[in-house]
Design a protein around this motif. Structure first.
Motif, PDB file in Angstrom:
ATOM      1  N   TYR A 297       0.678  -1.047   0.368  1.00  0.00           N
ATOM      2  CA  TYR A 297      -0.104   0.125  -0.154  1.00  0.00           C
ATOM      3  C   TYR A 297       1.060   1.235   0.345  1.00  0.00           C
ATOM      4  O   TYR A 297       1.936   1.311   0.807  1.00  0.00           O
ATOM      5  CB  TYR A 297      -1.077   0.109   1.466  1.00  0.00           C
ATOM      6  N   TYR A 298       0.867   2.293  -0.532  1.00  0.00           N
ATOM      7  CA  TYR A 298       1.512   3.325  -1.440  1.00  0.00           C
ATOM      8  C   TYR A 298       0.388   4.436  -0.927  1.00  0.00           C
ATOM      9  O   TYR A 298      -0.854   4.714  -1.849  1.00  0.00           O
ATOM     10  CB  TYR A 298       2.454   3.171  -2.096  1.00  0.00           C
ATOM     11  N   GLY A 299       1.051   5.373  -1.191  1.00  0.00           N
ATOM     12  CA  GLY A 299       0.436   6.904  -0.892  1.00  0.00           C
ATOM     13  C   GLY A 299       0.375   7.315  -2.555  1.00  0.00           C
ATOM     14  O   GLY A 299       1.942   7.453  -3.520  1.00  0.00           O
ATOM     15  N   GLN A 300      -0.357   8.108  -2.637  1.00  0.00           N
ATOM     16  CA  GLN A 300       0.058   8.719  -4.622  1.00  0.00           C
ATOM     17  C   GLN A 300       0.241  10.255  -4.443  1.00  0.00           C
ATOM     18  O   GLN A 300      -0.851  11.156  -3.817  1.00  0.00           O
ATOM     19  CB  GLN A 300      -1.660   8.192  -5.304  1.00  0.00           C
ATOM     20  N   SER A 301       1.782  10.521  -4.395  1.00  0.00           N
ATOM     21  CA  SER A 301       1.453  11.870  -4.863  1.00  0.00           C
ATOM     22  C   SER A 301       0.713  13.042  -3.461  1.00  0.00           C
ATOM     23  O   SER A 301       0.307  14.217  -3.672  1.00  0.00           O
ATOM     24  CB  SER A 301       0.669  12.744  -6.129  1.00  0.00           C
ATOM     25  N   ASP A 302       0.817  11.996  -2.062  1.00  0.00           N
ATOM     26  CA  ASP A 302       0.051  12.578  -1.371  1.00  0.00           C
ATOM     27  C   ASP A 302      -1.133  13.260  -1.311  1.00  0.00           C
ATOM     28  O   ASP A 302      -1.227  13.686  -0.082  1.00  0.00           O
ATOM     29  CB  ASP A 302       1.389  14.098  -0.974  1.00  0.00           C
ATOM     30  N   SER A 303      -1.775  12.197  -1.874  1.00  0.00           N
ATOM     31  CA  SER A 303      -3.047  13.525  -2.213  1.00  0.00           C
ATOM     32  C   SER A 303      -4.370  12.123  -2.032  1.00  0.00           C
ATOM     33  O   SER A 303      -4.991  11.923  -1.303  1.00  0.00           O
ATOM     34  CB  SER A 303      -3.499  13.608  -3.547  1.00  0.00           C
ATOM     35  N   THR A 304      -4.152  10.530  -2.407  1.00  0.00           N
ATOM     36  CA  THR A 304      -4.611   9.314  -2.655  1.00  0.00           C
ATOM     37  C   THR A 304      -3.631   7.735  -2.643  1.00  0.00           C
ATOM     38  O   THR A 304      -2.614   8.463  -1.780  1.00  0.00           O
ATOM     39  CB  THR A 304      -5.518   9.515  -3.871  1.00  0.00           C
ATOM     40  N   LEU A 305      -4.832   6.671  -1.863  1.00  0.00           N
ATOM     41  CA  LEU A 305      -4.183   5.692  -1.844  1.00  0.00           C
ATOM     42  C   LEU A 305      -4.062   4.832  -2.864  1.00  0.00           C
ATOM     43  O   LEU A 305      -5.477   4.150  -3.189  1.00  0.00           O
ATOM     44  CB  LEU A 305      -4.743   5.685  -0.295  1.00  0.00           C
ATOM     45  N   GLY A 306      -2.827   4.261  -3.032  1.00  0.00           N
ATOM     46  CA  GLY A 306      -2.689   2.738  -3.590  1.00  0.00           C
ATOM     47  C   GLY A 306      -2.633   1.659  -3.712  1.00  0.00           C
ATOM     48  O   GLY A 306      -2.420   1.292  -2.538  1.00  0.00           O
ATOM     49  N   VAL A 307      -2.723   0.274  -4.054  1.00  0.00           N
ATOM     50  CA  VAL A 307      -2.237  -0.892  -3.726  1.00  0.00           C
ATOM     51  C   VAL A 307      -1.413  -1.404  -5.211  1.00  0.00           C
ATOM     52  O   VAL A 307      -1.489  -1.423  -6.046  1.00  0.00           O
ATOM     53  CB  VAL A 307      -2.731  -1.844  -2.887  1.00  0.00           C
ATOM     54  N   ALA A 308      -0.394  -2.610  -4.854  1.00  0.00           N
ATOM     55  CA  ALA A 308       0.471  -2.869  -5.820  1.00  0.00           C
ATOM     56  C   ALA A 308       0.120  -4.102  -5.212  1.00  0.00           C
ATOM     57  O   ALA A 308       0.199  -4.422  -4.101  1.00  0.00           O
ATOM     58  CB  ALA A 308       1.637  -1.932  -5.881  1.00  0.00           C
ATOM     59  N   THR A 309       0.226  -5.426  -6.502  1.00  0.00           N
ATOM     60  CA  THR A 309      -0.157  -6.728  -5.170  1.00  0.00           C
ATOM     61  C   THR A 309       0.885  -7.615  -6.605  1.00  0.00           C
ATOM     62  O   THR A 309       2.074  -7.051  -7.348  1.00  0.00           O
ATOM     63  CB  THR A 309      -0.981  -7.471  -6.553  1.00  0.00           C
ATOM     64  N   PHE A 310       1.380  -8.452  -5.625  1.00  0.00           N
ATOM     65  CA  PHE A 310       2.689  -9.849  -6.416  1.00  0.00           C
ATOM     66  C   PHE A 310       2.018 -11.029  -5.580  1.00  0.00           C
ATOM     67  O   PHE A 310       2.112 -10.826  -4.684  1.00  0.00           O
ATOM     68  CB  PHE A 310       3.387  -9.388  -5.669  1.00  0.00           C
ATOM     69  N   ARG A 311       1.579 -11.458  -6.863  1.00  0.00           N
ATOM     70  CA  ARG A 311       1.558 -13.591  -6.634  1.00  0.00           C
ATOM     71  C   ARG A 311       2.362 -13.993  -6.272  1.00  0.00           C
ATOM     72  O   ARG A 311       2.497 -14.223  -8.142  1.00  0.00           O
ATOM     73  CB  ARG A 311       0.629 -14.121  -6.910  1.00  0.00           C
ATOM     74  N   PRO A 312       3.103 -14.780  -5.864  1.00  0.00           N
ATOM     75  CA  PRO A 312       4.316 -15.309  -6.078  1.00  0.00           C
ATOM     76  C   PRO A 312       4.193 -16.733  -7.815  1.00  0.00           C
ATOM     77  O   PRO A 312       2.773 -16.945  -7.506  1.00  0.00           O
ATOM     78  CB  PRO A 312       5.004 -16.193  -4.671  1.00  0.00           C
ATOM     79  N   GLY A 313       5.468 -16.904  -7.848  1.00  0.00           N
ATOM     80  CA  GLY A 313       5.365 -17.541  -9.435  1.00  0.00           C
ATOM     81  C   GLY A 313       4.490 -17.560 -10.298  1.00  0.00           C
ATOM     82  O   GLY A 313       4.487 -18.170 -11.708  1.00  0.00           O
ATOM     83  N   GLU A 314       2.999 -16.137 -10.698  1.00  0.00           N
ATOM     84  CA  GLU A 314       2.126 -15.948 -11.275  1.00  0.00           C
ATOM     85  C   GLU A 314       2.824 -15.842 -12.309  1.00  0.00           C
ATOM     86  O   GLU A 314       2.671 -15.886 -13.969  1.00  0.00           O
ATOM     87  CB  GLU A 314       0.840 -14.552 -10.925  1.00  0.00           C
ATOM     88  N   ARG A 315       3.450 -14.360 -12.502  1.00  0.00           N
ATOM     89  CA  ARG A 315       4.173 -13.512 -13.627  1.00  0.00           C
ATOM     90  C   ARG A 315       4.717 -14.235 -14.828  1.00  0.00           C
ATOM     91  O   ARG A 315       4.228 -14.712 -16.242  1.00  0.00           O
ATOM     92  CB  ARG A 315       4.753 -12.778 -13.318  1.00  0.00           C
ATOM     93  N   TRP A 316       5.364 -15.994 -14.064  1.00  0.00           N
ATOM     94  CA  TRP A 316       6.197 -16.285 -15.255  1.00  0.00           C
ATOM     95  C   TRP A 316       5.623 -17.611 -15.199  1.00  0.00           C
ATOM     96  O   TRP A 316       6.711 -18.866 -15.527  1.00  0.00           O
ATOM     97  CB  TRP A 316       8.049 -15.926 -14.652  1.00  0.00           C
ATOM     98  N   SER A 317       4.943 -18.215 -14.390  1.00  0.00           N
ATOM     99  CA  SER A 317       5.043 -19.410 -14.837  1.00  0.00           C
ATOM    100  C   SER A 317       4.668 -20.640 -16.336  1.00  0.00           C
ATOM    101  O   SER A 317       4.864 -21.123 -16.026  1.00  0.00           O
ATOM    102  CB  SER A 317       3.245 -19.239 -13.969  1.00  0.00           C
TER     103      SER A 317
END
Length: 321
Positions: A297-317
């Motif tokens: 979870y991260y702040g976006q330009s000190d204004s809004t809040l976002g999330v980034a996801t990582f599921r192990p093994g998914e991208r290169w399966s």
């Protein structure tokens, strides 16, 4: 605290297509900006302790809950607010670690002159006891300095597991330092006259201007410590650009970096990342394992809040077949 596989580097992370997941609302304490959260998983829900303020930019910490990690319901009132001289103009940028039955929250107390890293504790994320500034005489911008005399400290990430009987914390804005504690309340920086910071700004890199601790560190599957950090460069016009990096450390030698990413794993890309109260900012303070994935979870330009996801093994399966 449950955790999934922790490797170095951790990722790749993909920003959620539904970002931002929290935005300002109403005409009160969270009407101006909502950003820079801490996070914990409680009873199969994600709890966000997020920074919010009105147009006066006096920050409070709010509490929101999610059953899926992306859709949140907010509690109506802040759970932590300015109350002391050292934080009278803001309780800012929380990070949280649970040890046994207690949540340990670090935050920046702001009096419009000095930022001081502070500590609060809670049994339930709602009722907090403040323990005051952790390093009232420390300037974490050293050795570069922050342009004026006096203390300055932010950003404390506490490792949940003790190392050789003592707890470990990385802290600092400007440069990153280490500290230890036997009781999680009283902390001693690991510094000497000839001891440099764990991580300092380096010319020509994505941490050219400053580095700052991100979420609390994690123990990797190899027994090393993963520290995610925020990093900034400064543009000729004085504006900044914040991205995120990772470093790997030996818990037996917690002030020595073993390996680090040479490029950011998260950086401004969307409209919310690129424009806001402080533009060109992705600022990570929360990382949790929820069900089968990592959520950052991260702040976006000190204004809004976002999330980034990582599921192990998914991208290169597909490549493993």
């Amino acid at each position: 605290m449950a955790t999934g596989p922790v490797t170095f580097p951790l990722g790749p992370f993909t920003p959620y297509e539904g970002n931002p997941i929290l935005v300002p609302q109403g005409d009160g304490w969270e009407s101006g900006s909502v950003y820079n959260p801490a996070a914990a998983v409680v009873d199969d829900r994600v709890a966000l302790l997020y920074r919010a303020h009105a147009q006066d930019i006096v920050s409070h910490v709010g509490l929101a809950w999610s059953s899926d990690g992306t859709t949140f319901e907010r509690e109506p009132e802040p759970v932590l607010s300015p109350s002391e001289d050292y934080d009278r103009y803001g309780v800012e940028d929380p990070r949280v670690t649970k040890v046994d039955d207690t949540y340990y929250l670090t935050y920046s107390g702001w009096d419009r002159e000095t930022a001081l890293l502070c500590l609060a504790t809670s049994p339930d994320l709602r009722t907090w006891t403040k323990h005051g500034p952790m390093f009232p005489d420390f300037d974490t911008f050293q050795p570069r300095g922050h342009g004026r005399p006096g203390p300055w400290s932010k950003a404390g990430g506490i490792l949940a597991q003790p190392v050789d009987g003592r707890y470990l914390m990385y802290f600092g804005e400007g440069s990153i330092w280490a500290a230890t504690s036997s009781d999680l309340l009283h902390w001693t920086p690991m510094t000497t006259d000839d001891q440099p910071p764990v991580l300092a700004p380096r010319p020509g890199t994505f941490s050219d201007f400053l580095v700052e601790v991100g979420p609390p560190p994690l123990v990797t599957d190899d027994g090393l410590v993963l520290l995610i950090h925020n990093a900034a460069t400064k543009n000729p016009d004085g504006s900044v650009r914040y991205t995120a990096g990772q470093v790997l450390l030996d818990p037996a030698r917690p002030t020595e970096v073993l390996a680090e990413l040479t490029r950011p794993w998260l950086e401004p890309t969307t409209a919310e990342d690129l424009s806001g109260l402080v533009s060109n900012v992705t600022f990570v303070e929360a990382l949790v394992w929820f069900r089968d994935r990592w959520l950052a979870y991260y702040g976006q330009s000190d204004s809004t809040l976002g999330v980034a996801t990582f599921r192990p093994g998914e991208r290169w399966s597909d490549l493993r077949r």
